[in-house]
Structure formats: C-alpha cells, structure tokens
Design an enzyme around this catalytic site. Structure first.
Site, mmCIF file in Angstrom:
data_model
loop_
_atom_site.group_PDB
_atom_site.id
_atom_site.type_symbol
_atom_site.label_atom_id
_atom_site.label_comp_id
_atom_site.label_asym_id
_atom_site.label_seq_id
_atom_site.Cartn_x
_atom_site.Cartn_y
_atom_site.Cartn_z
ATOM 1 C CG HIS A 173 17.500 72.423 90.823
ATOM 2 N ND1 HIS A 173 18.503 72.862 89.997
ATOM 3 C CD2 HIS A 173 17.841 71.148 91.150
ATOM 4 C CE1 HIS A 173 19.401 71.906 89.834
ATOM 5 N NE2 HIS A 173 19.019 70.859 90.532
ATOM 6 C CG ASP B 243 21.268 75.227 87.886
ATOM 7 O OD1 ASP B 243 20.935 76.289 87.326
ATOM 8 O OD2 ASP B 243 20.619 74.715 88.821
ATOM 9 C CG HIS C 65 20.665 80.157 88.305
ATOM 10 N ND1 HIS C 65 19.869 79.528 87.361
ATOM 11 C CD2 HIS C 65 20.495 81.493 88.123
ATOM 12 C CE1 HIS C 65 19.235 80.448 86.648
ATOM 13 N NE2 HIS C 65 19.608 81.640 87.075
ATOM 14 C CG ASP D 110 20.362 76.133 92.136
ATOM 15 O OD1 ASP D 110 20.046 77.292 91.836
ATOM 16 O OD2 ASP D 110 20.018 75.136 91.475
ATOM 17 C CG HIS E 281 14.326 77.715 92.275
ATOM 18 N ND1 HIS E 281 13.952 77.829 90.952
ATOM 19 C CD2 HIS E 281 14.571 78.978 92.691
ATOM 20 C CE1 HIS E 281 13.975 79.101 90.587
ATOM 21 N NE2 HIS E 281 14.353 79.812 91.623
ATOM 22 C CG ASP F 173 18.050 74.174 86.298
ATOM 23 O OD1 ASP F 173 17.456 74.593 85.293
ATOM 24 O OD2 ASP F 173 17.928 74.702 87.420
ATOM 25 C CG ASP G 43 18.550 77.354 84.569
ATOM 26 O OD1 ASP G 43 19.607 76.734 84.770
ATOM 27 O OD2 ASP G 43 17.899 77.891 85.492
ATOM 28 C CD GLU H 25 13.880 75.386 88.267
ATOM 29 O OE1 GLU H 25 12.993 76.084 87.727
ATOM 30 O OE2 GLU H 25 14.097 75.402 89.505
#
Length: 309
Positions: A104, A131, A133, A135, A148, A234, A236, A279
């Site tokens: 990312h 995402d 997360h 970030d 990332h 992303d 994830d 990712e």
C-alpha cells in the site's frame, strides 16, 4: 454479461513494491492479477484497456534526513515516485489509472498524482480507503516502521514523510479521506485520526447499518461536491478466510457479498476516476484464490453485474 454503454479508457500499471511491508511477496502481485485474468475481464466489459506493464522504481539520491523509523524509505520513495509519474501520465491522456500492487505504500505516489490533477482542474478529491488498517501512522507513531502503514498519513501531509516524493504535491483534505472496513488501529494512530477529523467506517458500523447504507452515504457526499473519487482497495479489507493472500490479515473482515455490493454501487455512481489494487501476496495465497477474488471485485467496480440494472 452486459457491455457498458460508455466504455472507459483504462491504463493499468504494475508497481511491484514490497519494501513498504513487513512480509515479502507483494512484488509478485501485479503478475498474479494478470495471470488471474484481469485484462480479459475488463475487456469483456467493453473497456479500452491499456496495460503498460510493470514500472521501474525511480532513482533516489541518498536521503540524509530520512527518519530511522521509516523502514526502506529510499526504496519506497523510488517506487512512489514512479507511481506518481505513471498515474499523472495516464490522467493527462484522459484515461483512468489502475495501479496494481505491490504493497500500500504505492498509494503515496498514485494518490499524490491524482491530488495534483484535481487541484489543477479545480475539482475536489475524495479518497475511499478500503482496508483493515487505517494506514495513518507516521515515523513517530508507527510500532513497526513499515511504510505501507503510513501512506494515508503522508497524503494528508502529516510531518516526517516530506522526502518520499521529489517535490511538492497537493494534499488530500483529511475531511475527504474515508477509511472503510477498518478493524485494526494502533493506539497513537487512533489519537491522530481523532485529532484530524478523519472519517472511520469500521466493521462495527458496517455490522450495525450495512455496507450499502454507508457506501451510499459516501457516494452522495462525493456527488454533492462534484468530486473525483479515488478508490484504494487493499485486499485485507476482506475477511482472511476469503482472501488468505495478505501479509497482515485481520479477522472479522468484509464478506464476499459486502465487498461486491460496495464495488457495484461505486460503479453505478459513475464517480470513480482512479484506482489502486494493493497488498496481494501470492506467496501467501492458496492456489490463486485471492487473486481471482480481486479480479472479480475490480470487474464489479467497472461494471460486471449478475443482471443488468
């Protein structure tokens, strides 16, 4: 399968960066997406697809002021500058840039180019960050130093990451950054998000109100401002039971249908003008499951439907 009445001009660029992540393997992501059939899937929908292949990182002079808590910053900077250059070139030609990652950190370059483009055109930019997360760490707050996890913070001009790109760039307004599907936030990152007024749509909100309601709220807001919507997808954001090919899995993610519904509604909005797909780590995948799922999601974003609406 319906063909769109107004095909888009899409420019695909691979950014095989893995140095921004803690687990190697995302460098294989762009090739895996192509192997999984991304280009024919988009062409079947009637789009003009131009695949520019994989970029090479820009050369970066030694960064004397690089912080110690930003791992591999010179390498990440080289990839980010390449992503910025390729994204800007596609936008200048009136095409929709689709950046294939890679981790990312590539969004530091791609979104910066989109921000510059929107600033020059006098158009408001909104960034939808799909995402697990946030970030939104900086070299000061990050527990790992993995870059990332700093890309969204860098794009809103948080201090400590000015040297990633070679020259100034337009900032993303923190009020126009929407984090969607979040379920992992570091403690110091949490305070930073609150102080900057970032909109966080976590999985608790999605559980309570549903993905459709929440993404429609985002779409209505962008449409009301006549904005350009950049989507940073992303892998994830999905539950790892569906997409095991990620280096930072977090349980409790979006379901298959939630993710597809978000993509379908974004397509119907007609607001998406640029995209990151990041990712995917084929080294951690199971017989291509994650790559195939990502191709399906991108196809939904660009118009694939079970039944024409």
């Amino acid at each position: 399968m319906p063909v769109l009445p107004q095909p888009l001009a899409l420019t695909l660029v691979g950014i095989p960066v893995e140095e921004g992540a803690g687990t190697p393997g995302t460098a294989m992501g762009p090739r895996a997406l192509r192997t999984a059939g991304l280009i024919p899937a988009l062409r079947e929908l009637g789009h003009d697809v131009e695949d520019e292949g994989d970029a090479r990182p820009a050369e970066v002079a030694p960064l004397a002021a690089a912080p110690d808590d930003a791992r591999n910053l010179p390498v990440v900077a080289g990839w980010s500058r390449a992503a910025r250059e390729r994204t800007a070139a596609a936008l200048r030609k009136g095409r929709v840039p689709v950046l294939l990652g890679g981790d990312h950190s590539l969004s530091m370059g791609s979104v910066a180019a989109v921000a510059d483009h929107c600033a020059a055109a006098g158009r408001e930019l909104f960034v939808l960050w799909l995402d697990a997360h946030a970030d939104f760490n900086t070299p000061v707050t990050s527990p790992s130093g993995n870059m990332h996890g700093m890309s969204a913070a860098m794009l809103t001009r948080e201090p400590g990451l000015d040297m990633v790109l070679d020259g100034p760039h337009a900032a993303v307004d923190p009020r126009n950054l929407i984090l969607f599907g979040i379920r992992s936030i570091d403690m110091a990152e949490r305070e930073l998000l609150r102080s900057r007024g970032i909109e966080v749509i976590d999985m608790r909100l999605i559980d309570e109100f549903g993905a459709a309601v929440l993404i429609r709220n985002v779409i209505e807001r962008v449409a009301a401002h006549g904005g350009h919507l950049h989507v940073s997808l992303d892998l994830d954001v999905l539950d790892p039971s569906l997409a095991p090919g990620v280096g930072t899995p977090v349980a409790g993610g979006a379901t298959y249908r939630e993710a597809h519904l978000v993509m379908e509604l974004l397509h119907e909005s007609g607001l998406v003008g640029s995209l990151d797909v990041v990712e995917l780590n084929p080294f951690l995948d199971e017989r291509g499951r994650s790559a195939l799922l990502l191709v399906d999601l991108v196809a939904s974003l660009f118009g694939r439907q079970v039944w024409s609406r």
